[in-house]
Design a protein around this motif. Structure first.
Motif, PDB file in Angstrom:
ATOM      1  N   ALA A   1       2.805   8.367   7.634  1.00 54.28           N
ATOM      2  CA  ALA A   1       3.754   8.364   8.753  1.00 54.28           C
ATOM      3  C   ALA A   1       4.038   9.819   9.103  1.00 54.28           C
TER       4      ALA A   1
ATOM      5  N   MET B   1      -4.061   3.291   2.011  1.00 52.18           N
ATOM      6  CA  MET B   1      -2.798   4.033   2.139  1.00 52.18           C
ATOM      7  C   MET B   1      -2.577   4.470   3.580  1.00 52.18           C
ATOM      8  N   SER B   2      -1.315   4.705   3.936  1.00 53.12           N
ATOM      9  CA  SER B   2      -0.949   5.089   5.299  1.00 53.12           C
ATOM     10  C   SER B   2      -0.130   6.371   5.279  1.00 53.12           C
TER      11      SER B   2
ATOM     12  N   HIS C   1       0.850  -1.187   0.000  1.00 53.31           N
ATOM     13  CA  HIS C   1       0.000   0.000   0.000  1.00 53.31           C
ATOM     14  C   HIS C   1       0.886   1.237   0.000  1.00 53.31           C
ATOM     15  N   ASP C   2       0.306   2.325  -0.478  1.00 55.15           N
ATOM     16  CA  ASP C   2       1.015   3.597  -0.575  1.00 55.15           C
ATOM     17  C   ASP C   2       1.314   4.136   0.827  1.00 55.15           C
ATOM     18  N   LEU C   3       2.495   4.721   1.010  1.00 53.01           N
ATOM     19  CA  LEU C   3       2.894   5.326   2.278  1.00 53.01           C
ATOM     20  C   LEU C   3       3.353   6.748   2.002  1.00 53.01           C
ATOM     21  N   LYS C   4       2.730   7.687   2.677  1.00 49.57           N
ATOM     22  CA  LYS C   4       3.124   9.092   2.583  1.00 49.57           C
ATOM     23  C   LYS C   4       3.809   9.471   3.890  1.00 49.57           C
TER      24      LYS C   4
END
Length: 133
Positions: A98, A95-96, A56-59
């Motif tokens: 941080a 998506m998550s 999954h996408d991580l921003k």
């Protein structure tokens, strides 16, 4: 030598111990009411025993010392951050984000980013570092 057996009647009551007790109760009351201040509610993820094979996408959102916000190293405002997170969430619902706050920043700036993620219902985590590294 003459012994006096005359006892004088007590006409006053010593209230010092009662005042000491009242002050202690007042201090306890003040401490307990300030300890019950509400905080930010964060839903923590539940651990699982199976390894995740999904990607999954991580921003990565950084809150800088002056209150500035970076998303993946690019400076943005909170409105731009909201737009980018909405766009990323539309592409990948899991998506998550941080969130990494500078040690010298005002805590209100970090809370503003947390509130934004809660509003958008985005998975988030706070990045911490060990002391001395």
């Amino acid at each position: 030598m003459q012994v006096q057996n005359e006892v004088k009647p007590i006409d006053t009551i010593n209230v010092t111990p009662m005042l000491d007790l009242a002050y202690v109760l007042l201090v306890v009351f003040i401490l307990m009411t300030t300890a019950s201040v509400q905080g930010v509610s964060i839903t923590m993820p539940k651990p699982s025993n199976k390894p995740s094979t999904e990607k999954h996408d991580l921003k990565i959102v950084q809150v800088m010392e002056g209150g500035g916000v970076l998303i993946n190293g690019v400076g943005v405002t909170l409105d731009e951050l909201e737009a980018q997170l909405l766009q990323a969430k539309s592409r990948d619902a899991q998506m998550s984000v941080a969130i990494k706050g500078d040690a010298r920043t005002q805590y209100a700036s970090v809370v503003a980013v947390i509130d934004l993620c809660n509003k958008l219902q985005v998975n988030m985590g706070l990045v911490t570092a060990r002391i001395g590294t």
